[in-house]
Design a protein around this motif. Sequence first.
Motif, PDB file in Angstrom:
ATOM      1  N   ASP A  48       0.852  -1.197   0.000  1.00  0.00           N
ATOM      2  CA  ASP A  48       0.000   0.000   0.000  1.00  0.00           C
ATOM      3  C   ASP A  48       0.881   1.237   0.000  1.00  0.00           C
ATOM      4  N   ILE A  49       0.257   2.395  -0.242  1.00  0.00           N
ATOM      5  CA  ILE A  49       0.979   3.660  -0.238  1.00  0.00           C
ATOM      6  C   ILE A  49       0.915   4.338   1.124  1.00  0.00           C
ATOM      7  N   LEU A  50       0.112   3.782   2.046  1.00  0.00           N
ATOM      8  CA  LEU A  50      -0.034   4.368   3.377  1.00  0.00           C
ATOM      9  C   LEU A  50       0.484   3.408   4.446  1.00  0.00           C
ATOM     10  N   GLU A  51       1.406   3.876   5.260  1.00  0.00           N
ATOM     11  CA  GLU A  51       1.965   3.046   6.326  1.00  0.00           C
ATOM     12  C   GLU A  51       0.911   2.645   7.349  1.00  0.00           C
ATOM     13  N   SER A  52      -0.067   3.537   7.603  1.00  0.00           N
ATOM     14  CA  SER A  52      -1.103   3.243   8.590  1.00  0.00           C
ATOM     15  C   SER A  52      -1.922   2.017   8.177  1.00  0.00           C
ATOM     16  N   ARG A  53      -2.199   1.903   6.893  1.00  0.00           N
ATOM     17  CA  ARG A  53      -2.951   0.745   6.411  1.00  0.00           C
ATOM     18  C   ARG A  53      -2.127  -0.532   6.531  1.00  0.00           C
ATOM     19  N   LEU A  54      -0.832  -0.419   6.279  1.00  0.00           N
ATOM     20  CA  LEU A  54       0.030  -1.591   6.401  1.00  0.00           C
ATOM     21  C   LEU A  54       0.146  -2.034   7.851  1.00  0.00           C
ATOM     22  N   GLU A  55       0.125  -1.082   8.780  1.00  0.00           N
ATOM     23  CA  GLU A  55       0.143  -1.438  10.198  1.00  0.00           C
ATOM     24  C   GLU A  55      -1.113  -2.220  10.555  1.00  0.00           C
ATOM     25  N   THR A  56      -2.250  -1.775  10.018  1.00  0.00           N
ATOM     26  CA  THR A  56      -3.499  -2.511  10.247  1.00  0.00           C
ATOM     27  C   THR A  56      -3.407  -3.909   9.654  1.00  0.00           C
ATOM     28  N   ALA A  57      -2.838  -4.009   8.460  1.00  0.00           N
ATOM     29  CA  ALA A  57      -2.688  -5.309   7.810  1.00  0.00           C
ATOM     30  C   ALA A  57      -1.846  -6.258   8.662  1.00  0.00           C
ATOM     31  N   LYS A  58      -0.778  -5.727   9.262  1.00  0.00           N
ATOM     32  CA  LYS A  58       0.061  -6.555  10.134  1.00  0.00           C
ATOM     33  C   LYS A  58      -0.734  -7.058  11.334  1.00  0.00           C
ATOM     34  N   GLN A  59      -1.539  -6.157  11.915  1.00  0.00           N
ATOM     35  CA  GLN A  59      -2.356  -6.539  13.064  1.00  0.00           C
ATOM     36  C   GLN A  59      -3.377  -7.610  12.706  1.00  0.00           C
ATOM     37  N   LEU A  60      -3.832  -7.589  11.446  1.00  0.00           N
ATOM     38  CA  LEU A  60      -4.826  -8.557  10.993  1.00  0.00           C
ATOM     39  C   LEU A  60      -4.210  -9.859  10.497  1.00  0.00           C
ATOM     40  N   VAL A 104       4.828   1.349  -0.798  1.00  0.00           N
ATOM     41  CA  VAL A 104       5.203   1.803  -2.133  1.00  0.00           C
ATOM     42  C   VAL A 104       4.898   3.287  -2.272  1.00  0.00           C
ATOM     43  N   SER A 105       5.539   3.915  -3.248  1.00  0.00           N
ATOM     44  CA  SER A 105       5.304   5.334  -3.534  1.00  0.00           C
ATOM     45  C   SER A 105       5.218   5.514  -5.029  1.00  0.00           C
ATOM     46  N   ARG A 106       4.846   6.706  -5.443  1.00  0.00           N
ATOM     47  CA  ARG A 106       4.678   6.976  -6.875  1.00  0.00           C
ATOM     48  C   ARG A 106       5.987   6.838  -7.639  1.00  0.00           C
ATOM     49  N   ASP A 107       7.112   7.038  -6.961  1.00  0.00           N
ATOM     50  CA  ASP A 107       8.395   6.948  -7.646  1.00  0.00           C
ATOM     51  C   ASP A 107       9.130   5.641  -7.357  1.00  0.00           C
ATOM     52  N   SER A 108       8.409   4.648  -6.831  1.00  0.00           N
ATOM     53  CA  SER A 108       9.032   3.347  -6.583  1.00  0.00           C
ATOM     54  C   SER A 108       9.466   2.719  -7.898  1.00  0.00           C
ATOM     55  N   ALA A 137      -5.020   0.639  -9.774  1.00  0.00           N
ATOM     56  CA  ALA A 137      -4.027   1.543 -10.352  1.00  0.00           C
ATOM     57  C   ALA A 137      -3.168   0.786 -11.352  1.00  0.00           C
ATOM     58  N   GLN A 138      -2.732   1.470 -12.387  1.00  0.00           N
ATOM     59  CA  GLN A 138      -1.920   0.815 -13.408  1.00  0.00           C
ATOM     60  C   GLN A 138      -0.666   0.205 -12.803  1.00  0.00           C
ATOM     61  N   SER A 139      -0.031   0.911 -11.874  1.00  0.00           N
ATOM     62  CA  SER A 139       1.220   0.432 -11.281  1.00  0.00           C
ATOM     63  C   SER A 139       1.029  -0.872 -10.518  1.00  0.00           C
ATOM     64  N   THR A 140      -0.095  -1.008  -9.816  1.00  0.00           N
ATOM     65  CA  THR A 140      -0.309  -2.227  -9.037  1.00  0.00           C
ATOM     66  C   THR A 140      -0.726  -3.397  -9.924  1.00  0.00           C
ATOM     67  N   VAL A 141      -1.490  -3.132 -10.979  1.00  0.00           N
ATOM     68  CA  VAL A 141      -1.842  -4.201 -11.913  1.00  0.00           C
ATOM     69  C   VAL A 141      -0.585  -4.717 -12.599  1.00  0.00           C
ATOM     70  N   ARG A 142       0.282  -3.811 -12.987  1.00  0.00           N
ATOM     71  CA  ARG A 142       1.554  -4.201 -13.598  1.00  0.00           C
ATOM     72  C   ARG A 142       2.368  -5.067 -12.639  1.00  0.00           C
ATOM     73  N   LEU A 143       2.441  -4.647 -11.386  1.00  0.00           N
ATOM     74  CA  LEU A 143       3.208  -5.398 -10.398  1.00  0.00           C
ATOM     75  C   LEU A 143       2.630  -6.797 -10.206  1.00  0.00           C
ATOM     76  N   ALA A 144       1.307  -6.900 -10.235  1.00  0.00           N
ATOM     77  CA  ALA A 144       0.664  -8.207 -10.095  1.00  0.00           C
ATOM     78  C   ALA A 144       1.098  -9.144 -11.222  1.00  0.00           C
ATOM     79  N   LEU A 145       1.114  -8.637 -12.456  1.00  0.00           N
ATOM     80  CA  LEU A 145       1.485  -9.467 -13.599  1.00  0.00           C
ATOM     81  C   LEU A 145       2.971  -9.819 -13.597  1.00  0.00           C
ATOM     82  N   LEU A 146       3.797  -8.870 -13.174  1.00  0.00           N
ATOM     83  CA  LEU A 146       5.248  -9.089 -13.206  1.00  0.00           C
ATOM     84  C   LEU A 146       5.744  -9.987 -12.078  1.00  0.00           C
TER      85      LEU A 146
END
Length: 358
Positions: free
Chosen positions: A200-212, A220-224, A250-259
């Motif tokens: 994700d692009i937000l650390e807060s959401r990733l913290e929630t994901a870890k808790q779950l 990730v960021s726009r310039d990753s 987002a195009q960037s995440t769909v691309r990452l999924a395929l790659l």
Amino acid sequence: MAQDNLTAVLYKTKDLRLEQTPIPEIKDDEVLLRMDCVGICGSDVHYWQSGACGHFVLKDPMIMGHEASGVVAKIGKNVKNLQVGDRVAIEPGVPCRYCEFCKTGRYHLCPDIEFCATPPFHGNLARYYKHAADFCYKLPDHVSMEEGALLEPLSVGIHACRRGGVTAGDVVLVLGAGPIGLVTMLAAKAMGASKILITDILESRLETAKQLGADHTILVSRDSNEAELVKKVHELLGEHPNISIDASGAQSTVRLALLATKSGGVAVLVGMGSSELTLPLAGAVAREVDIRGIFRYVNEYPIALSLVASGKINVKPLVTHHFALEETLEAYEVARKGLGIKVMIHVQPRDSNNPTKF
């Protein structure tokens, strides 16, 4: 029956009003519901802010809301599965039941499906709402109304995992840790995935994901750098994910999924972004990566309810904000700003229909 039927009606872009509407008259196979909880979905915000979501466009005033639970207030004469007073989760899409898609069990693809708060059909953010009885699911006594409303996004996550074929031992990459990404992660874990990485692009959401229960996360960021991200996914997991699920669009995440997906694996696309994307299809095709789309869910509400009722999935932490129906505009502002995860609107006083405090 009280005549108060305060309702949230979207007239046009950025014009959401609370007003009184007539209490619906039910048909023989319908139930009248006193609404309790209605969650705010990303699609709701899209309609409110831009008047459209994907190829669905608002043309006339529309009652909002589709992630919902309520209490049966009245039943039609042909209804056998419910009684007055039953607490229910509402599957918001009612198909025709007669077409090829309905008859072959893929009713979510029915061309005549009537889906709550999807133009031209009204939603259920109101004191009273009518719905087909066979698309209402009675909640066990220990399941809260909030959990009942969250069966809707959870069903999306379950459908995504089923389309991807998630089963015991799978290594799963989830792209996007918003509400849909998080419920997809929970579903994958419940279905036996051995390792799950979420981005994700937000650390807060990733913290929630870890808790779950996420095993690994990547901010990730726009310039990753795309190649570096693929490498990092493989390094953290210790192998290539055999199933990748994009919950962003987002195009960037769909691309990452395929790659990033393992050769012979599956990439599931859940997020609805731009109508056209630039993707590395040649490489995915050469590696026989299956690309599968999903649309809502089908036959998954009973599965979602079973997983929540049994305790295999806990959706309670997803609700971060609570508002009364009279505070709908404030609730939508919180959702628009992306504060928290799931914003819940309480049409009746909070916990009034919960067996124990949520």
